[in-house]
Design a protein around this motif. Structure first.
Motif, PDB file in Angstrom:
ATOM      1  N   ALA A 560     100.409  73.223  10.715  1.00  0.00           N
ATOM      2  CA  ALA A 560     101.428  73.327   9.672  1.00  0.00           C
ATOM      3  C   ALA A 560     101.038  74.355   8.616  1.00  0.00           C
ATOM      4  CB  ALA A 560     101.653  71.960   9.028  1.00  0.00           C
ATOM      5  N   GLU A 561      99.733  74.406   8.259  1.00  0.00           N
ATOM      6  CA  GLU A 561      99.282  75.396   7.281  1.00  0.00           C
ATOM      7  C   GLU A 561      99.453  76.817   7.821  1.00  0.00           C
ATOM      8  OE1 GLU A 561      97.773  76.935   3.776  1.00  0.00           O
ATOM      9  OE2 GLU A 561      98.447  74.913   4.271  1.00  0.00           O
ATOM     10  N   LYS A 562      99.116  77.029   9.079  1.00  0.00           N
ATOM     11  CA  LYS A 562      99.309  78.353   9.674  1.00  0.00           C
ATOM     12  C   LYS A 562     100.789  78.713   9.719  1.00  0.00           C
ATOM     13  CE  LYS A 562      95.178  78.121  12.609  1.00  0.00           C
ATOM     14  NZ  LYS A 562      94.681  78.050  14.000  1.00  0.00           N
ATOM     15  N   GLN A 563     101.617  77.725  10.021  1.00  0.00           N
ATOM     16  CA  GLN A 563     103.046  77.985  10.089  1.00  0.00           C
ATOM     17  C   GLN A 563     103.588  78.393   8.722  1.00  0.00           C
ATOM     18  OE1 GLN A 563     104.800  78.101  12.798  1.00  0.00           O
ATOM     19  NE2 GLN A 563     106.777  78.499  11.818  1.00  0.00           N
ATOM     20  N   ARG A 564     103.118  77.718   7.652  1.00  0.00           N
ATOM     21  CA  ARG A 564     103.581  78.082   6.308  1.00  0.00           C
ATOM     22  C   ARG A 564     103.151  79.502   5.940  1.00  0.00           C
ATOM     23  NH1 ARG A 564     102.390  72.508   5.039  1.00  0.00           N
ATOM     24  NH2 ARG A 564     100.258  73.089   4.480  1.00  0.00           N
ATOM     25  N   ARG A 565     101.938  79.877   6.300  1.00  0.00           N
ATOM     26  CA  ARG A 565     101.472  81.228   5.993  1.00  0.00           C
ATOM     27  C   ARG A 565     102.262  82.280   6.774  1.00  0.00           C
ATOM     28  NH1 ARG A 565      96.408  81.507   3.388  1.00  0.00           N
ATOM     29  NH2 ARG A 565      95.485  79.455   3.038  1.00  0.00           N
ATOM     30  N   MET A 566     102.530  81.997   8.036  1.00  0.00           N
ATOM     31  CA  MET A 566     103.304  82.938   8.836  1.00  0.00           C
ATOM     32  C   MET A 566     104.731  83.062   8.292  1.00  0.00           C
ATOM     33  SD  MET A 566     101.336  84.287  11.008  1.00  0.00           S
ATOM     34  CE  MET A 566     102.621  85.130  11.918  1.00  0.00           C
ATOM     35  N   GLU A 567     105.313  81.957   7.861  1.00  0.00           N
ATOM     36  CA  GLU A 567     106.647  82.024   7.276  1.00  0.00           C
ATOM     37  C   GLU A 567     106.655  82.889   6.022  1.00  0.00           C
ATOM     38  OE1 GLU A 567     107.895  78.080   6.548  1.00  0.00           O
ATOM     39  OE2 GLU A 567     108.241  77.580   8.662  1.00  0.00           O
ATOM     40  N   PHE A 568     105.597  82.772   5.207  1.00  0.00           N
ATOM     41  CA  PHE A 568     105.536  83.581   3.991  1.00  0.00           C
ATOM     42  C   PHE A 568     105.410  85.068   4.339  1.00  0.00           C
ATOM     43  CE2 PHE A 568     102.942  85.675   0.723  1.00  0.00           C
ATOM     44  CZ  PHE A 568     103.779  85.507  -0.363  1.00  0.00           C
ATOM     45  N   VAL A 569     104.536  85.392   5.290  1.00  0.00           N
ATOM     46  CA  VAL A 569     104.354  86.798   5.679  1.00  0.00           C
ATOM     47  C   VAL A 569     105.646  87.358   6.269  1.00  0.00           C
ATOM     48  CG1 VAL A 569     103.094  88.351   7.205  1.00  0.00           C
ATOM     49  CG2 VAL A 569     101.875  86.541   5.998  1.00  0.00           C
ATOM     50  N   GLN A 570     106.308  86.598   7.133  1.00  0.00           N
ATOM     51  CA  GLN A 570     107.558  87.061   7.731  1.00  0.00           C
ATOM     52  C   GLN A 570     108.644  87.223   6.678  1.00  0.00           C
ATOM     53  OE1 GLN A 570     108.478  84.292  10.841  1.00  0.00           O
ATOM     54  NE2 GLN A 570     106.731  84.884  12.123  1.00  0.00           N
ATOM     55  N   MET A 571     108.677  86.301   5.726  1.00  0.00           N
ATOM     56  CA  MET A 571     109.685  86.401   4.677  1.00  0.00           C
ATOM     57  C   MET A 571     109.488  87.660   3.841  1.00  0.00           C
ATOM     58  SD  MET A 571     110.249  85.959   1.150  1.00  0.00           S
ATOM     59  CE  MET A 571     108.844  84.992   0.617  1.00  0.00           C
ATOM     60  N   VAL A 572     108.239  87.907   3.422  1.00  0.00           N
ATOM     61  CA  VAL A 572     107.971  89.079   2.592  1.00  0.00           C
ATOM     62  C   VAL A 572     108.204  90.366   3.384  1.00  0.00           C
ATOM     63  CG1 VAL A 572     106.178  90.307   1.312  1.00  0.00           C
ATOM     64  CG2 VAL A 572     106.363  87.833   1.117  1.00  0.00           C
ATOM     65  N   GLY A 573     107.745  90.405   4.649  1.00  0.00           N
ATOM     66  CA  GLY A 573     107.920  91.615   5.455  1.00  0.00           C
ATOM     67  C   GLY A 573     109.377  91.938   5.715  1.00  0.00           C
ATOM     68  N   ALA A 601     108.940  83.963  -3.527  1.00  0.00           N
ATOM     69  CA  ALA A 601     107.491  83.852  -3.352  1.00  0.00           C
ATOM     70  C   ALA A 601     106.911  82.689  -4.134  1.00  0.00           C
ATOM     71  CB  ALA A 601     106.807  85.151  -3.784  1.00  0.00           C
ATOM     72  N   ARG A 602     107.518  82.330  -5.281  1.00  0.00           N
ATOM     73  CA  ARG A 602     106.975  81.233  -6.076  1.00  0.00           C
ATOM     74  C   ARG A 602     107.105  79.888  -5.377  1.00  0.00           C
ATOM     75  NH1 ARG A 602     109.890  83.946 -11.028  1.00  0.00           N
ATOM     76  NH2 ARG A 602     108.180  85.139 -11.956  1.00  0.00           N
ATOM     77  N   GLY A 603     107.924  79.802  -4.354  1.00  0.00           N
ATOM     78  CA  GLY A 603     108.040  78.563  -3.605  1.00  0.00           C
ATOM     79  C   GLY A 603     106.915  78.342  -2.623  1.00  0.00           C
ATOM     80  N   PHE A 604     106.078  79.361  -2.393  1.00  0.00           N
ATOM     81  CA  PHE A 604     104.941  79.249  -1.493  1.00  0.00           C
ATOM     82  C   PHE A 604     103.657  79.203  -2.305  1.00  0.00           C
ATOM     83  CE2 PHE A 604     108.265  81.162   1.009  1.00  0.00           C
ATOM     84  CZ  PHE A 604     108.115  80.606   2.278  1.00  0.00           C
ATOM     85  N   ARG A 605     102.667  78.485  -1.771  1.00  0.00           N
ATOM     86  CA  ARG A 605     101.360  78.429  -2.420  1.00  0.00           C
ATOM     87  C   ARG A 605     100.738  79.818  -2.497  1.00  0.00           C
ATOM     88  NH1 ARG A 605      98.180  76.505  -6.223  1.00  0.00           N
ATOM     89  NH2 ARG A 605      95.990  76.432  -5.647  1.00  0.00           N
ATOM     90  N   ALA A 606     100.815  80.587  -1.406  1.00  0.00           N
ATOM     91  CA  ALA A 606     100.279  81.948  -1.423  1.00  0.00           C
ATOM     92  C   ALA A 606     101.039  82.822  -2.409  1.00  0.00           C
ATOM     93  CB  ALA A 606     100.333  82.550  -0.020  1.00  0.00           C
TER      94      ALA A 606
END
Length: 694
Positions: A560-573, A601-606
């Motif tokens: 789940a943590e990896k999925q959240r990080r990938m979602e953030f990267v995909q969203m920003v890209g 971006a503020r909705g994600f921990r990263a």
């Protein structure tokens, strides 16, 4: 301390004897209110620890309670909570952002320093066993005398009584937030239906003689006169651990707005004072982690109560199976001399008798009752059938207990490698559905602890402590003012140099902005510690939302943590790719896209960690998009045409200048001719006039 009365700083005067008598009655009323619950929890704790009495010590029990608690412990809490401090209104404010980062780092250090993980595990065990667990927060500070002649820091100086009777100033050298675990039997509160209706809370503190004399220098005489503060304990082990200690109750009364210290059983209070902490909800403890509650009272019901009968039946079947198992010995009967049959068979059936061959005196009588002519073995097949039946019934009872407690959902959530991903996801979701309330309650309790600690940090910690613990160095207002004065002095020096150059007839040097070292420039861009502390003192935790990281108290799900990080990267890209195309067509939309990216971006921990960088980059993009653009570079043909036009313009200008010069010469010639004509005419008239004397 006055033995008769005490006066609070606000002017209220209290009689210690009267206050002590009142609170002894209140404490006794609270103990009567929780007596049935305390007795029940004491029995449950003995069952959990296998501390049975001597009469039942030899009886075998099935450790059902211990097994259930062991399964639920890592499911409801597994790791230390990670504090997260956010601005309640997520706008761009450098001071608020820096304040939230300072408080978050101080909370992380406090969690490690106070060993919050072990405290939460103790509360978790009380929560699962007795359906209630709590902690108590304190603020501590270390002081040292302030040296005369040394410039004091920003820490407040306190006037303490010196050896000569005069005040001795002291300053804070260290400060911290302490979190104390409170045993379920040492915590009381006023009877109420809801926690918001509770008017007072109390905890029982065991103190050694040294601790008691240091805290209450004049309280020993009161204890000796009243014989109070005797040893107390819910069991023999606790009484042995606290042998020789004095029990003192610390009471916080919201309705009277004071705190009271009173020894166990003493009719006179030891101390009455104002609350040492000014907290938003008054109490120095969060709402306890409650298990099963009704809307009628705050007396919780332990989970073991709901399956205690099944556990008793499981214990009974376990004892029966053990007894029958002891009978599973090979017994062979053979003919013997004269005697009675009954004593021999009775002796053979005793559990402690391990004899394989058993002589039968009256063999004829024995064979008449079903024995063979040679030797006979004991029919253990029937015993085995009874044991199997008992085990099956016990297995069903265990399943019933799992259904009652919800452990069956955890077992159902176990997946296998051969299952599909969808099946594993469904099992994982279903496996936690029954324990989500327990997880949420412990997460809420951890969040309340962090909130209280954050409020104490905001209200009590000095600027030096905030920066030292967090590792963030911020400039003071005086340092910024000093740099600004240096910049003004440099500007004044440049102006004076320009004036001297003008007076000497020399060209003035172009003005240059003051040059600052990179570290000083970075310091000037940051808010001052004075602004941050002022914001924390004024808003405290009201302007911030102090929380714990999502699912930080349970076992982490790496996928789940990896999925959240990938979602953030995909969203920003994806957003940056679309925003780049739009920015080229419509530059005016760049500020809107920057704010949209920050909002997402503020909705994600990263995103919270990268927020400062995103804001700086976004500000530069917005500034460059709204700034006026230089004209485009001309093409070679345009350059040739421009040169030709410039040559023509120069020729025309020279021709115009020649025409003007020729016109000026002609005008000058005409003026000279007119002057000569006028002079000749005047001379002729003068010659034609007769002399005056004729």
């Amino acid at each position: 301390m006055d033995d008769e009365a005490t006066t609070l700083p606000g002017g209220e005067k209290y009689d210690l004897a009267k206050v002590g008598a009142h609170w002894q009655q209140e404490l006794e009323r609270g103990q009567r209110y929780f007596k049935s619950w305390i007795d029940r929890c004491t029995k449950i704790e003995k069952i959990y620890l296998q501390q049975a009495d001597q009469a039942n010590a030899a009886k075998r029990r099935f450790p059902m309670l211990w097994a259930n608690i062991s399964v639920l412990q890592p499911a409801v809490y597994a790791r230390v909570p990670q504090p997260v401090v956010e601005r309640r209104f997520k706008d761009s404010q450098p001071v608020a952002r820096m304040a939230s980062e300072l408080v978050e780092r101080n909370l992380a250090f406090t969690a490690d320093d106070a060993d919050l993980d072990s405290l939460m595990r103790a509360v978790r065990d009380d929560f699962l066993l007795c359906a209630r667990g709590t902690v108590w927060l304190r603020y501590e500070a270390d002081f040292e005398p302030l040296d005369i002649g040394v410039e004091p820091s920003n820490a407040p100086a306190l006037d303490m009584q010196g050896d000569d009777g005069g005040p001795t100033p002291e300053q804070i050298t260290d400060e911290r937030v302490c979190i104390d675990y409170v045993h379920w039997s040492d915590f009381l509160h006023s009877p109420a239906r809801r926690w918001k209706d509770v008017t007072w809370v109390a905890r029982r503190v065991p103190m050694t003689d040294e601790e008691f004399d240091k805290r209450f220098p004049e309280g020993r005489a009161s204890l000796a006169a009243n014989g109070a503060g005797s040893n107390h304990g819910t069991n023999q082990t606790e009484r042995a651990q606290n042998e020789g200690k004095t029990y003192v109750w610390e009471i916080w009364c919201k309705s009277e707005n004071y705190t009271v210290w009173i020894a166990e059983g003493s009719p006179v209070a030891l101390e009455v004072s104002e609350p040492p902490l000014k907290l938003a909800r008054f109490f120095p403890c969060p709402r306890p982690a409650f298990g099963t509650l009704s809307t009628s009272s705050l007396i919780p019901v332990p989970d073991y109560v709901y399956y205690q009968q099944q556990c008793d039946e499981i214990d009974m079947l376990t004892k029966r199976v053990n007894k029958l198992t002891d009978q599973l010995r090979l017994k062979i009967f053979y003919p013997s001399g004269d005697g009675s049959v009954s004593p021999a068979i009775e002796k053979a059936m005793r559990p402690e008798n391990d004899t394989v061959m058993v002589p039968i005196p009256e063999w004829a009588a024995f064979t008449d009752k079903g024995g063979s002519n040679a030797i006979v073995t004991l029919p253990i097949d029937e015993v085995q059938k009874v044991i199997v039946a008992c085990i099956e019934v016990r297995k069903q009872l265990v399943e019933d207990v799992y259904q009652i407690t919800g452990i069956s959902d955890i077992v159902r959530g176990d997946t296998q490698a051969s299952e599909t991903a969808t099946a594993q996801r469904i099992k994982s979701q279903w496996g936690s559905i029954r324990i989500r309330d327990r997880q949420a309650e412990l997460a809420r309790f951890a969040r309340d602890i962090v909130n209280l600690a954050g409020e104490i940090i905001c209200d009590q910690f000095q600027p030096e402590t905030l920066m030292l613990v967090s590792g963030i160095q911020l400039p003071t207002a005086a340092q910024k003012q000093q740099v600004q004065m240096q910049q003004q002095q440099q500007q004044m020096a440049q102006q004076q140099a320009a004036m001297r150059a003008q007076q000497m007839g020399q060209p003035a040097p172009p003005p240059q902005p003051p040059q600052l070292p990179p570290e000083v420039q970075k310091m000037m861009e940051q808010p001052t510690i004075d602004e941050v502390v002022q914001l924390l003192r004024n808003d405290s935790v009201r302007g911030f939302r102090i929380d714990i990281e999502t699912d930080s108290t349970i076992e982490p799900d790496e996928d789940a943590e990896k999925q959240r990080r990938m979602e953030f990267v995909q969203m920003v890209g994806g957003f940056m790719q679309q925003a780049g195309a739009i920015a080229q067509l419509t530059p005016m939309l760049v500020p809107v896209m920057v704010e949209t990216l920050l909002f997402a971006a503020r909705g994600f921990r990263a995103g919270r960690q990268l927020e400062n960088t995103l804001e700086q980059v976004g500000a530069q993009l917005s500034q460059s998009a709204t700034a006026p653009k230089p004209p485009p570079e001309p093409t070679p043909e345009q350059m040739i045409n421009l040169k030709t036009a410039q040559v023509k313009a120069g020729a025309e200008e020279k021709k115009a200048q020649l025409s003007v010069a020729q016109a000026q010469i002609e005008h000058q010639t005409t003026v000279e001719q007119a002057r000569s004509a006028m002079a000749a005419q005047a001379l002729q008239q003068f010659q034609q006039q007769p002399p005056a004397y004729q």
